[in-house]
Design a protein around this motif. Structure first.
Motif, short mmCIF file in Angstrom:
data_model
loop_
_atom_site.label_atom_id
_atom_site.label_comp_id
_atom_site.label_asym_id
_atom_site.label_seq_id
_atom_site.Cartn_x
_atom_site.Cartn_y
_atom_site.Cartn_z
N ARG A 180 -7.93 8.78 14.56
CA ARG A 180 -7.28 8.39 13.32
C ARG A 180 -7.10 9.64 12.45
O ARG A 180 -7.91 10.56 12.52
CB ARG A 180 -8.10 7.36 12.55
CG ARG A 180 -8.18 6.04 13.25
CD ARG A 180 -8.71 4.94 12.35
NE ARG A 180 -8.67 3.68 13.07
CZ ARG A 180 -9.71 3.15 13.70
NH1 ARG A 180 -10.90 3.73 13.65
NH2 ARG A 180 -9.57 2.02 14.36
N ASP B 20 -3.03 9.16 7.23
CA ASP B 20 -2.46 7.88 7.66
C ASP B 20 -3.32 6.71 7.18
O ASP B 20 -2.81 5.71 6.69
CB ASP B 20 -2.32 7.84 9.18
CG ASP B 20 -1.33 8.87 9.71
OD1 ASP B 20 -0.43 9.29 8.96
OD2 ASP B 20 -1.48 9.26 10.89
N ALA B 21 -4.63 6.83 7.33
CA ALA B 21 -5.55 5.75 6.95
C ALA B 21 -5.51 5.49 5.45
O ALA B 21 -5.69 4.35 5.00
CB ALA B 21 -6.97 6.09 7.40
N LYS C 138 -3.04 5.25 3.66
CA LYS C 138 -1.87 4.42 3.35
C LYS C 138 -2.03 2.98 3.84
O LYS C 138 -1.08 2.22 3.83
CB LYS C 138 -0.62 5.04 3.99
CG LYS C 138 -0.31 6.42 3.47
CD LYS C 138 0.81 7.06 4.25
CE LYS C 138 0.97 8.52 3.85
NZ LYS C 138 1.83 9.24 4.77
N THR C 139 -3.25 2.63 4.29
CA THR C 139 -3.50 1.29 4.83
C THR C 139 -4.59 0.59 4.02
O THR C 139 -5.12 1.15 3.05
CB THR C 139 -3.95 1.37 6.30
OG1 THR C 139 -5.28 1.91 6.34
CG2 THR C 139 -3.01 2.24 7.13
N ASP C 140 -4.97 -0.61 4.46
CA ASP C 140 -6.06 -1.31 3.78
C ASP C 140 -7.43 -0.74 4.14
O ASP C 140 -8.46 -1.27 3.71
CB ASP C 140 -6.00 -2.82 4.02
CG ASP C 140 -6.16 -3.24 5.47
OD1 ASP C 140 -6.16 -2.37 6.36
OD2 ASP C 140 -6.28 -4.45 5.72
N ARG C 141 -7.47 0.37 4.87
CA ARG C 141 -8.73 1.09 5.09
C ARG C 141 -9.15 1.86 3.85
O ARG C 141 -10.28 2.29 3.74
CB ARG C 141 -8.61 2.06 6.27
CG ARG C 141 -8.59 1.36 7.61
CD ARG C 141 -8.50 2.37 8.75
NE ARG C 141 -8.64 1.69 9.99
CZ ARG C 141 -9.81 1.40 10.59
NH1 ARG C 141 -10.94 1.77 10.04
NH2 ARG C 141 -9.84 0.74 11.73
N THR D 52 -11.95 5.87 2.03
CA THR D 52 -11.12 5.59 3.20
C THR D 52 -12.05 5.46 4.39
O THR D 52 -12.73 6.41 4.77
CB THR D 52 -10.06 6.69 3.41
OG1 THR D 52 -9.28 6.80 2.22
CG2 THR D 52 -9.16 6.37 4.59
N ASP E 88 -6.15 -4.00 11.65
CA ASP E 88 -5.75 -2.76 12.33
C ASP E 88 -4.33 -2.83 12.78
O ASP E 88 -3.74 -3.77 13.07
CB ASP E 88 -6.64 -2.49 13.54
CG ASP E 88 -7.67 -1.41 13.25
OD1 ASP E 88 -7.48 -0.68 12.27
OD2 ASP E 88 -8.64 -1.33 14.01
#
Length: 132
Positions: free
Chosen positions: A4, A8-9, A11-14, A24, A132
């Motif tokens: 990962r 990138d992470a 920009k996610t719900d992470r 994050t 995911d």
């Protein structure tokens, strides 16, 4: 193999944002590694009263300056780049950021992903998982 990228992470719900910090979560319970790994930012002037009753945590300071105080004995430890502290006794503590701090954090048992601190400054064991 799990690969990962932090950018990138983020920009996610992470990426979880809460008062005084964001985190994050790059590895979580559903990744099956037995621990979770996060890059956490503690915002300048934040004072976080924490007590991870359900988790052990190791924190490595990548950048920034602050301190961590163990509540039981009032000892204050300075945090600077290259400092690691380990909450091996589920220590009740106060984390203070003199300036923004970037931290690498490992939790055991691993987090599910959506955790934020409860009223005691802890994470619950059974939180909602990120998609995911």
């Amino acid at each position: 193999m799990i690969v990962r990228h932090l950018k990138d992470a983020e920009k996610t719900d992470r990426k979880i944002v809460s008062e005084g910090w964001d985190s994050t979560r790059l590895l979580l319970k559903n990744d099956g590694m037995g621990f979770s790994f996060h890059i956490t930012t503690i915002y300048r002037d934040a004072e976080l009263h924490l007590h991870y009753q359900n988790h052990l945590e190791t924190v490595y300071c990548i950048s920034g300056y602050g301190s961590v105080e163990t509540v039981a004995d009032g000892k204050v430890y300075q945090i600077a780049p290259g400092t690691v502290y380990n909450l091996n006794l589920n220590d009740k503590h106060i984390l203070r950021a003199d300036e923004e701090m970037k931290m690498a954090c490992v939790f055991n048992p691993p987090l599910h992903g959506k955790e934020v601190h409860n009223a005691e400054g802890a994470y619950e064991l059974d939180a909602e998982e990120v998609s995911d």
